[in-house]
Write a protein that holds these residues in place. Sequence first.
Motif, PDB file in Angstrom:
ATOM      1  N   ARG A  49     -16.235  13.089   5.002  1.00  0.00           N
ATOM      2  CA  ARG A  49     -17.606  13.122   5.266  1.00  0.00           C
ATOM      3  C   ARG A  49     -18.272  12.534   6.341  1.00  0.00           C
ATOM      4  N   GLN A  50     -17.699  11.637   6.857  1.00  0.00           N
ATOM      5  CA  GLN A  50     -17.952  10.883   8.264  1.00  0.00           C
ATOM      6  C   GLN A  50     -17.764  12.247   9.373  1.00  0.00           C
ATOM      7  N   LEU A  51     -16.670  12.825   9.172  1.00  0.00           N
ATOM      8  CA  LEU A  51     -16.631  14.096  10.207  1.00  0.00           C
ATOM      9  C   LEU A  51     -17.722  14.998  10.117  1.00  0.00           C
ATOM     10  N   GLU A  52     -18.261  15.185   8.922  1.00  0.00           N
ATOM     11  CA  GLU A  52     -19.352  16.290   8.771  1.00  0.00           C
ATOM     12  C   GLU A  52     -20.755  15.635   9.196  1.00  0.00           C
ATOM     13  N   ASP A  53     -20.815  14.318   9.132  1.00  0.00           N
ATOM     14  CA  ASP A  53     -22.211  13.743   9.349  1.00  0.00           C
ATOM     15  C   ASP A  53     -22.253  13.440  10.785  1.00  0.00           C
ATOM     16  N   ASN A  71       1.060  -1.161  -0.083  1.00  0.00           N
ATOM     17  CA  ASN A  71      -0.187   0.098  -0.191  1.00  0.00           C
ATOM     18  C   ASN A  71       0.614   1.518  -0.028  1.00  0.00           C
ATOM     19  N   SER A  72       2.093   1.090   0.418  1.00  0.00           N
ATOM     20  CA  SER A  72       3.014   2.238   0.021  1.00  0.00           C
ATOM     21  C   SER A  72       3.419   2.596  -1.199  1.00  0.00           C
ATOM     22  N   ARG A  73       2.918   1.965  -2.286  1.00  0.00           N
ATOM     23  CA  ARG A  73       3.427   2.279  -3.496  1.00  0.00           C
ATOM     24  C   ARG A  73       2.450   3.488  -4.147  1.00  0.00           C
ATOM     25  N   LEU A  74       3.124   4.206  -5.143  1.00  0.00           N
ATOM     26  CA  LEU A  74       2.579   5.107  -5.958  1.00  0.00           C
ATOM     27  C   LEU A  74       1.161   4.611  -6.267  1.00  0.00           C
ATOM     28  N   GLN A  75       1.208   3.412  -6.794  1.00  0.00           N
ATOM     29  CA  GLN A  75      -0.116   2.884  -7.664  1.00  0.00           C
ATOM     30  C   GLN A  75      -1.180   3.072  -6.681  1.00  0.00           C
ATOM     31  N   HIS A  76      -1.155   3.289  -5.423  1.00  0.00           N
ATOM     32  CA  HIS A  76      -2.231   3.179  -4.463  1.00  0.00           C
ATOM     33  C   HIS A  76      -2.815   4.540  -3.974  1.00  0.00           C
ATOM     34  N   ALA A  77      -2.325   5.445  -4.700  1.00  0.00           N
ATOM     35  CA  ALA A  77      -2.580   6.778  -4.583  1.00  0.00           C
ATOM     36  C   ALA A  77      -4.236   7.156  -4.397  1.00  0.00           C
ATOM     37  N   GLU A  78      -4.803   6.539  -5.409  1.00  0.00           N
ATOM     38  CA  GLU A  78      -6.082   6.872  -5.461  1.00  0.00           C
ATOM     39  C   GLU A  78      -6.863   6.134  -4.113  1.00  0.00           C
ATOM     40  N   LYS A  79      -6.431   5.159  -3.470  1.00  0.00           N
ATOM     41  CA  LYS A  79      -7.173   4.710  -2.252  1.00  0.00           C
ATOM     42  C   LYS A  79      -6.599   5.798  -1.073  1.00  0.00           C
ATOM     43  N   ARG A  80      -5.542   6.366  -1.008  1.00  0.00           N
ATOM     44  CA  ARG A  80      -5.363   7.360   0.048  1.00  0.00           C
ATOM     45  C   ARG A  80      -6.641   8.350  -0.096  1.00  0.00           C
ATOM     46  N   TYR A  81      -6.831   9.064  -1.450  1.00  0.00           N
ATOM     47  CA  TYR A  81      -7.866   9.965  -1.569  1.00  0.00           C
ATOM     48  C   TYR A  81      -9.223   9.711  -1.234  1.00  0.00           C
ATOM     49  N   GLN A  82      -9.457   8.370  -1.514  1.00  0.00           N
ATOM     50  CA  GLN A  82     -10.730   8.148  -1.178  1.00  0.00           C
ATOM     51  C   GLN A  82     -11.071   7.763  -0.007  1.00  0.00           C
ATOM     52  N   TRP A  83      -9.955   7.305   0.967  1.00  0.00           N
ATOM     53  CA  TRP A  83     -10.014   7.097   2.589  1.00  0.00           C
ATOM     54  C   TRP A  83     -10.303   8.370   2.871  1.00  0.00           C
ATOM     55  N   LEU A  84      -9.664   9.446   2.495  1.00  0.00           N
ATOM     56  CA  LEU A  84      -9.571  10.845   2.954  1.00  0.00           C
ATOM     57  C   LEU A  84     -11.047  11.251   2.962  1.00  0.00           C
ATOM     58  N   ILE A  85     -11.708  11.239   1.658  1.00  0.00           N
ATOM     59  CA  ILE A  85     -13.065  11.796   1.268  1.00  0.00           C
ATOM     60  C   ILE A  85     -13.936  11.058   2.211  1.00  0.00           C
ATOM     61  N   ARG A  86     -14.014   9.712   2.516  1.00  0.00           N
ATOM     62  CA  ARG A  86     -14.886   9.150   3.394  1.00  0.00           C
ATOM     63  C   ARG A  86     -14.725   9.510   4.893  1.00  0.00           C
ATOM     64  N   GLN A  87     -13.371   9.766   5.271  1.00  0.00           N
ATOM     65  CA  GLN A  87     -13.418  10.385   6.553  1.00  0.00           C
ATOM     66  C   GLN A  87     -13.736  11.611   6.801  1.00  0.00           C
TER      67      GLN A  87
END
Length: 253
Positions: A27-31, A9-25
């Motif tokens: 939204r959870q913070l807002e909700d 998961n430390s590879r550049l190919q998994h960058a999109e997973k990082r951003y998806q995680w942040l967006i989920r967190q």
Amino acid sequence: IFAASNSDNSRLQHAEKRYQWLIRQWRQLEDLYPGVFPPAWHVQETFVEEFCVATRLAYSAMLEQSKTSLDVKDLIRTLTKTIEFETEVSKKFQEKELAEGVVYEESNNGNDGAGGDENEEDEDAGLDSLNHNKSSLDGGDESDQQQQDGISSPHSADAIRSRWKKHLAEKERTKRASRSASGPKVPPPSKRFRGIISTCFDPYMDLYIEQEDRNLGAMLEKVMEEEAWTVEDDTANKILTSATDLVSYFIEA
């Protein structure tokens, strides 16, 4: 998401997973916590900024470790996803700023909610002081203004209260001007997040330029070898086949 440097998961190919995680967190913070934190704390901005800084540091370490074997396609793909993420975050904060009508630089003091009560207490406490020093505050222009405001006597309670309010307003203007001149200029989130991660790719863009230079050179050699350099007389558009191939190459590149 924030995995060890030797994990998959430390590879550049998994960058999109990082951003998806942040967006989920996010939204959870807002909700889960709407209206819980004071706006002056800037909880959402701080949360996103800490994530971005951690991601930039992680990417910098990855790029440094793999610079000799870095896949340019992975580099460009990650950079593209990163810019898209920064754009999305900036747009979200811009919409938030417009909806709330907040001037971000003036919201850093965190005293907006208590300012009114504090001024009222100062106003009442200062009336006696102004009574003792009214001679220094009285003047021709002041008296004329008070008469225009319907205040008959410059020594009345209304007149003294009016002068005190003007004094407080001038004091607040001076304080704001001083804070604006000496304090750090913090840009609003809608601007602060542009390039907050993607700048770490700048030192490695020469790899992309070198690859594009090699690809373009190979394309030109191929065109030079395959082009017949002739155009049929009855052809409506006098265009060489190589011209079309080059245009297609530049569009796809």
